[in-house]
Design a protein around this motif. Structure first.
Motif, mmCIF file in Angstrom:
data_model
loop_
_atom_site.group_PDB
_atom_site.id
_atom_site.type_symbol
_atom_site.label_atom_id
_atom_site.label_comp_id
_atom_site.label_asym_id
_atom_site.label_seq_id
_atom_site.Cartn_x
_atom_site.Cartn_y
_atom_site.Cartn_z
ATOM 1 N N GLY A 50 -5.964 -3.602 2.607
ATOM 2 C CA GLY A 50 -6.289 -3.597 0.958
ATOM 3 C C GLY A 50 -5.724 -4.855 0.458
ATOM 4 O O GLY A 50 -6.605 -5.527 -0.228
ATOM 5 N N VAL A 51 -4.483 -5.351 0.635
ATOM 6 C CA VAL A 51 -4.022 -6.738 0.114
ATOM 7 C C VAL A 51 -4.807 -7.705 0.828
ATOM 8 O O VAL A 51 -5.303 -8.734 0.151
ATOM 9 N N ASP A 52 -5.509 -7.998 2.134
ATOM 10 C CA ASP A 52 -6.288 -8.820 2.608
ATOM 11 C C ASP A 52 -7.654 -8.914 1.959
ATOM 12 O O ASP A 52 -8.099 -9.794 1.580
ATOM 13 N N THR A 60 -1.735 2.602 -3.503
ATOM 14 C CA THR A 60 -2.572 3.584 -2.731
ATOM 15 C C THR A 60 -2.927 4.817 -4.146
ATOM 16 O O THR A 60 -1.812 5.137 -4.702
ATOM 17 N N VAL A 61 -3.865 5.149 -4.276
ATOM 18 C CA VAL A 61 -4.116 6.314 -5.326
ATOM 19 C C VAL A 61 -4.692 7.550 -4.751
ATOM 20 O O VAL A 61 -4.661 8.450 -5.616
ATOM 21 N N LYS A 93 -12.389 1.825 -0.754
ATOM 22 C CA LYS A 93 -11.995 2.819 0.407
ATOM 23 C C LYS A 93 -11.936 2.218 1.653
ATOM 24 O O LYS A 93 -12.692 1.603 2.199
ATOM 25 N N ILE A 94 -10.766 2.392 2.203
ATOM 26 C CA ILE A 94 -10.567 2.131 3.632
ATOM 27 C C ILE A 94 -10.250 3.190 4.684
ATOM 28 O O ILE A 94 -9.362 4.112 4.500
ATOM 29 N N THR A 115 -9.602 8.780 5.004
ATOM 30 C CA THR A 115 -9.813 7.441 4.013
ATOM 31 C C THR A 115 -8.955 7.487 2.951
ATOM 32 O O THR A 115 -8.567 8.250 2.317
ATOM 33 N N PHE A 116 -8.374 6.129 2.876
ATOM 34 C CA PHE A 116 -7.497 5.888 1.728
ATOM 35 C C PHE A 116 -8.245 5.162 0.777
ATOM 36 O O PHE A 116 -8.850 4.329 0.823
#
Length: 136
Positions: A50-52, A60-61, A93-94, A115-116
């Motif tokens: 996510g940072v990338d 994270t939500v 979404k990752i 899925t995060f």
């Protein structure tokens, strides 16, 4: 990477993001690695991806549909793979997969996936835009 004579069912999807070894201190009373320990490594890997993607801080939500398929044992090497599935204005979404290379074998098995959802935030903790995924 499977044991000789074992048909490979699937391979990891995404980019290898975190790799670590499961230790005795991470076990429950049955000797299996805590699911929370695995989930924490997955959250860490998703955060790195996510940072990338967001080029800055993320939080994270949500975590969707996590199912533990197989246990992780002491000595297994846990490899966590990530892939960005979608990007909204401030969120993404990752897909995160955890695989275990079994101790003293060549067997590599998927142990869980989920899925995060992460939200990009600024220095004050407010949502900020995420750069869109490249078209193509």
């Amino acid at each position: 990477m499977t044991e000789p004579g074992v048909d490979p069912v699937e391979e990891p999807c995404g980019t290898l993001t975190v790799r670590t070894i499961a230790m005795p201190a991470d076990t429950n009373a049955n000797g299996d690695i805590f699911g929370g320990w695995v989930m924490s490594r997955m959250d860490q890997a998703g955060g790195i991806a996510g940072v990338d993607r967001a080029q800055g801080r993320v939080v994270t939500v949500a975590v969707e549909a996590m199912t533990f398929i197989r246990p992780v044992k002491v000595g297994d090497v846990l490899s966590v793979y990530t892939s960005v599935r979608s990007v909204g204005r401030t969120s993404m979404k990752i897909q995160v997969e955890a695989w275990a290379k079994r101790f003293r074998t060549t067997l590599h098995e998927k142990v869980t996936d989920a899925t995060f959802t992460f939200v990009a935030i600024d220095d004050e903790g407010r949502p900020r835009p995420v750069p869109p995924l490249p078209q193509g």
